[in-house]
Scaffold this motif. Structure first.
Motif, PDB file in Angstrom:
ATOM      1  N   LEU A 194       0.839  -1.205   0.000  1.00 43.13           N
ATOM      2  CA  LEU A 194       0.000   0.000   0.000  1.00 43.13           C
ATOM      3  C   LEU A 194       0.870   1.250   0.000  1.00 43.13           C
ATOM      4  O   LEU A 194       1.741   1.410   0.851  1.00 43.13           O
ATOM      5  CB  LEU A 194      -0.904  -0.013   1.231  1.00 43.13           C
ATOM      6  CG  LEU A 194      -1.981   1.067   1.314  1.00 43.13           C
ATOM      7  CD1 LEU A 194      -2.954   0.978   0.150  1.00 43.13           C
ATOM      8  CD2 LEU A 194      -2.744   0.962   2.635  1.00 43.13           C
ATOM      9  N   THR A 195       0.619   2.136  -0.964  1.00 45.15           N
ATOM     10  CA  THR A 195       1.340   3.401  -0.994  1.00 45.15           C
ATOM     11  C   THR A 195       0.453   4.465  -1.635  1.00 45.15           C
ATOM     12  O   THR A 195      -0.761   4.259  -1.743  1.00 45.15           O
ATOM     13  CB  THR A 195       2.713   3.248  -1.692  1.00 45.15           C
ATOM     14  OG1 THR A 195       3.443   4.469  -1.533  1.00 45.15           O
ATOM     15  CG2 THR A 195       2.562   2.933  -3.167  1.00 45.15           C
ATOM     16  N   ILE A 196       1.020   5.602  -2.044  1.00 49.27           N
ATOM     17  CA  ILE A 196       0.176   6.737  -2.438  1.00 49.27           C
ATOM     18  C   ILE A 196       0.350   7.121  -3.899  1.00 49.27           C
ATOM     19  O   ILE A 196      -0.035   8.228  -4.305  1.00 49.27           O
ATOM     20  CB  ILE A 196       0.439   7.956  -1.528  1.00 49.27           C
ATOM     21  CG1 ILE A 196       1.887   8.439  -1.672  1.00 49.27           C
ATOM     22  CG2 ILE A 196       0.153   7.612  -0.085  1.00 49.27           C
ATOM     23  CD1 ILE A 196       2.139   9.762  -0.947  1.00 49.27           C
ATOM     24  N   GLY A 197       0.918   6.237  -4.699  1.00 47.66           N
ATOM     25  CA  GLY A 197       1.097   6.510  -6.119  1.00 47.66           C
ATOM     26  C   GLY A 197       1.915   5.376  -6.664  1.00 47.66           C
ATOM     27  O   GLY A 197       2.780   4.854  -5.950  1.00 47.66           O
ATOM     28  N   GLY A 201       9.431   5.909  -6.623  1.00 46.42           N
ATOM     29  CA  GLY A 201       9.827   7.076  -5.834  1.00 46.42           C
ATOM     30  C   GLY A 201       8.685   7.692  -5.056  1.00 46.42           C
ATOM     31  O   GLY A 201       8.884   8.628  -4.288  1.00 46.42           O
ATOM     32  N   LYS A 202       7.447   7.183  -5.240  1.00 44.58           N
ATOM     33  CA  LYS A 202       6.313   7.694  -4.469  1.00 44.58           C
ATOM     34  C   LYS A 202       6.315   7.081  -3.076  1.00 44.58           C
ATOM     35  O   LYS A 202       6.886   6.022  -2.860  1.00 44.58           O
ATOM     36  CB  LYS A 202       5.009   7.321  -5.181  1.00 44.58           C
ATOM     37  CG  LYS A 202       4.688   8.241  -6.349  1.00 44.58           C
ATOM     38  CD  LYS A 202       4.010   9.503  -5.867  1.00 44.58           C
ATOM     39  CE  LYS A 202       3.368  10.236  -7.035  1.00 44.58           C
ATOM     40  NZ  LYS A 202       2.549  11.352  -6.561  1.00 44.58           N
ATOM     41  N   GLY A 203       5.619   7.715  -2.152  1.00 42.94           N
ATOM     42  CA  GLY A 203       5.483   7.166  -0.816  1.00 42.94           C
ATOM     43  C   GLY A 203       6.412   7.840   0.178  1.00 42.94           C
ATOM     44  O   GLY A 203       7.181   8.722  -0.175  1.00 42.94           O
ATOM     45  N   ASP A 204       6.311   7.397   1.433  1.00 43.50           N
ATOM     46  CA  ASP A 204       7.176   7.964   2.468  1.00 43.50           C
ATOM     47  C   ASP A 204       8.506   7.208   2.491  1.00 43.50           C
ATOM     48  O   ASP A 204       8.759   6.334   1.671  1.00 43.50           O
ATOM     49  CB  ASP A 204       6.465   7.938   3.828  1.00 43.50           C
ATOM     50  CG  ASP A 204       6.095   6.533   4.237  1.00 43.50           C
ATOM     51  OD1 ASP A 204       6.328   5.593   3.442  1.00 43.50           O
ATOM     52  OD2 ASP A 204       5.572   6.344   5.351  1.00 43.50           O
ATOM     53  N   ARG A 207       8.253   3.328   2.576  1.00 43.78           N
ATOM     54  CA  ARG A 207       7.723   2.704   1.353  1.00 43.78           C
ATOM     55  C   ARG A 207       8.689   2.841   0.188  1.00 43.78           C
ATOM     56  O   ARG A 207       8.811   1.940  -0.635  1.00 43.78           O
ATOM     57  CB  ARG A 207       6.380   3.326   0.992  1.00 43.78           C
ATOM     58  CG  ARG A 207       5.155   2.527   1.339  1.00 43.78           C
ATOM     59  CD  ARG A 207       5.039   2.019   2.759  1.00 43.78           C
ATOM     60  NE  ARG A 207       4.831   3.057   3.760  1.00 43.78           N
ATOM     61  CZ  ARG A 207       4.097   2.923   4.849  1.00 43.78           C
ATOM     62  NH1 ARG A 207       3.487   1.787   5.111  1.00 43.78           N
ATOM     63  NH2 ARG A 207       3.992   3.910   5.727  1.00 43.78           N
ATOM     64  N   ARG A 208       9.380   3.979   0.095  1.00 39.91           N
ATOM     65  CA  ARG A 208      10.312   4.164  -1.022  1.00 39.91           C
ATOM     66  C   ARG A 208      11.441   3.134  -0.969  1.00 39.91           C
ATOM     67  O   ARG A 208      11.974   2.742  -1.998  1.00 39.91           O
ATOM     68  CB  ARG A 208      10.891   5.586  -0.993  1.00 39.91           C
ATOM     69  CG  ARG A 208       9.880   6.659  -1.393  1.00 39.91           C
ATOM     70  CD  ARG A 208      10.560   7.982  -1.726  1.00 39.91           C
ATOM     71  NE  ARG A 208      11.376   8.501  -0.639  1.00 39.91           N
ATOM     72  CZ  ARG A 208      10.929   9.306   0.334  1.00 39.91           C
ATOM     73  NH1 ARG A 208       9.661   9.678   0.347  1.00 39.91           N
ATOM     74  NH2 ARG A 208      11.729   9.733   1.282  1.00 39.91           N
ATOM     75  N   GLU A 230      -2.875   1.367  -4.236  1.00 37.58           N
ATOM     76  CA  GLU A 230      -3.313   2.594  -3.567  1.00 37.58           C
ATOM     77  C   GLU A 230      -4.591   2.327  -2.758  1.00 37.58           C
ATOM     78  O   GLU A 230      -5.175   1.245  -2.831  1.00 37.58           O
ATOM     79  CB  GLU A 230      -3.565   3.675  -4.618  1.00 37.58           C
ATOM     80  CG  GLU A 230      -2.310   4.025  -5.401  1.00 37.58           C
ATOM     81  CD  GLU A 230      -2.499   5.266  -6.267  1.00 37.58           C
ATOM     82  OE1 GLU A 230      -2.811   6.330  -5.698  1.00 37.58           O
ATOM     83  OE2 GLU A 230      -2.348   5.171  -7.491  1.00 37.58           O
ATOM     84  N   GLY A 231      -5.026   3.350  -2.034  1.00 41.44           N
ATOM     85  CA  GLY A 231      -6.204   3.203  -1.188  1.00 41.44           C
ATOM     86  C   GLY A 231      -7.416   2.663  -1.938  1.00 41.44           C
ATOM     87  O   GLY A 231      -8.156   1.812  -1.428  1.00 41.44           O
ATOM     88  N   GLY A 232      -7.625   3.144  -3.165  1.00 44.03           N
ATOM     89  CA  GLY A 232      -8.766   2.697  -3.948  1.00 44.03           C
ATOM     90  C   GLY A 232      -8.706   1.227  -4.325  1.00 44.03           C
ATOM     91  O   GLY A 232      -9.755   0.568  -4.484  1.00 44.03           O
TER      92      GLY A 232
END
Lengths: 331, 331
Positions: A194-197, A201-204, A207-208, A230-232
């Protein structure tokens, strides 16, 4: 680094196929499940736990409960049952440390599994100490199931490892893959992070650093890393059968989606809602955790989940899968 | 500590009540909104951006668009419009760095606001550099709105500060309170901190350290700290008007709930769905960000949001509120 919690590590020897863990001994009667219930766990305890215990008893005639808590609460359950049903109740009267009492009932073989809506941190520490952690597990993972538009999905961790390191997330991947295989009968489960994109290179920070490690990670049950989600994707359920995250993000997302589905209905019209309860994976016993805000039906669903997992020997089967995969990985 | 990003800090002097920020100059025609649109932002660009621009143009006769991107994509918009409508389109032809091009259009006063579904990190850095950060802001916050069972709620950050420190979360509280007051007309907004349990000591390292700081924090618009909230509270909407979190958790929860509501319907039957777009708060300009996975209707909703925020002078009003509160706090 995730600080390892206290609690002995269970030696490998008990975890041979077919053997049961300490506290998972079955009694003579087939189908019987003996569940220890923490009467003081949860924001609305003991009332909601009494309600949940009664609902569970009425729904499952082979259920035996060990009620751990104050006499008044246990008496409220007994008083509401018919005389013939009362022999299915054992009481362990205590006014304090009911979480530990419920864990000890499993550790000493007086119960097959336990259910608590109490403080997760106390429960995780108590379970690790009294039941023992599996080899390699620094912190057991709270493992939840969510309905999706495509079926259902395993989400972990949902509240045990709130500041995990990469190694702990890698363990979540192994544990979740084994859960999906054993409990959901998914062949070759797909494990997403789970990450945000989904671009590189996305994420905190955490996650990176992780995806490269996951690609190389040997997973049990023929599972494979399915990439970033992602969340969806946790709602759609098409990208992964297992979604791995830290316990903070997982808890927030789980409670958000559960509350949304309770208001709006499930993401698929034919989805049967999974119990709002999580399995603590990584200790030698069947430990089911309900939310602090759980109501009676949630507690009843948690008790039914614990009984089902016990009857199917799920926790020992998950441990066996992980041991087998470890053996292969170390060849 | 949250590392401050590059980009000049805007001097205090422009931020007097009624004044407009650089790039927020309005043209003569009342109601006109000139929106710069990044044609290459998003996973499905430029097709979905072309679609979104056309939808936005047809819905709002006072809209003027500056299309930043390749000639073919801009031509696709022009070709689909009637001859009389084409004078509402300006083009800024470039094959690269369309995010920066859209930001510069605002910085140079050629547009009143911008919309992009491109890489959030690139956009945040570009906006901070070209438009300038407000005093005190180390990292601007992506501010989203979600429907709730009780109305609607401001959630921030949803993707800009993925590894924030306590000071950055405190800034999110101030920015969100000002947004709720100015944009949603909430008097004395209640600001909640998102975590995983409302007992003291719950949450990860960051959250465990924060609540005491928030209690003492002077907030604008008569806002007050409403305590710890959980994932489910973001759905119910009864506990807070503004929910503060890190950009990782916020992004995961936002995408999860948006996807759930898209499938199951909103949490309240009379809730009008807010645009699936976020405002970047903390820079001197109106910058609206759509998801990378945005579709045409989402881009159109983002453009409409940018136009509405510009027409109402919302970003300058938020900056004014924060400056006024700073003045009071420093007395």
């Amino acid at each position: 680094m995730t600080r390892p919690i206290f609690g002995r590590v269970v030696p490998e020897r008990w975890r041979t196929t077919g053997a049961t863990a300490p506290g998972q001994r079955t009694v003579g009667e087939p189908g019987t499940a003996r569940i220890a219930v923490d009467l003081l766990g949860g924001d609305q305890a003991p009332a909601v736990v009494v309600d949940g215990a009664l609902r569970a008893c009425r729904a499952d005639p082979s259920l035996h409960l060990t009620l751990v808590g104050p006499a008044e609460a246990a008496d409220a359950v007994l008083a509401a049952l018919k005389p013939g049903e009362r022999r299915r109740i054992t009481t362990a009267i205590t006014a304090t440390e009911t979480v530990n009492g419920a864990v000890r009932a499993v550790a000493e073989g007086r119960a097959d599994a336990l259910v608590s809506a109490g403080d997760t941190r106390v429960l995780v520490l108590s379970a690790a100490r009294e039941l023992g952690r599996w080899p390699g597990i620094r912190r057991p993972a709270l493992t939840a199931v969510l309905p999706t538009a495509a079926g259902r999905l395993v989400l972990l961790d949902v509240g045990s490892s709130v500041d995990p390191d990469a190694e702990t997330l890698a363990w979540h991947a192994r544990l979740g893959a084994a859960y999906a295989s054993v409990v959901h009968h998914v062949s070759a489960p797909r494990v997403g992070l789970l990450t945000i994109g989904t671009e590189p290179g996305k994420g905190d920070r955490l996650r990176r650093a992780l995806p490269a490690q996951l690609y190389d990670l040997p997973l049990p049950a023929g599972a494979r890393y399915a990439g970033l989600v992602e969340g969806g994707d946790v709602v759609l359920g098409r990208a992964a059968d297992v979604v791995v995250t830290d316990g903070f993000t997982g808890n927030v997302l789980l409670k958000g989606l559960e509350t949304a589905y309770a208001l709006t209905g499930p993401p698929s019209p034919d989805a049967e809602p999974p119990p709002r309860a999580a399995l603590l994976l990584g200790v030698s016993g069947t430990v089911v955790v309900c939310h602090g805000a759980a109501r009676g039906p949630d507690l009843a669903a948690g008790i039914a989940l614990a009984a089902d997992l016990h009857r199917r020997g799920s926790v020992a089967a998950i441990a066996d899968l992980l041991r087998a995969q470890r053996g292969i990985a170390h060849d």
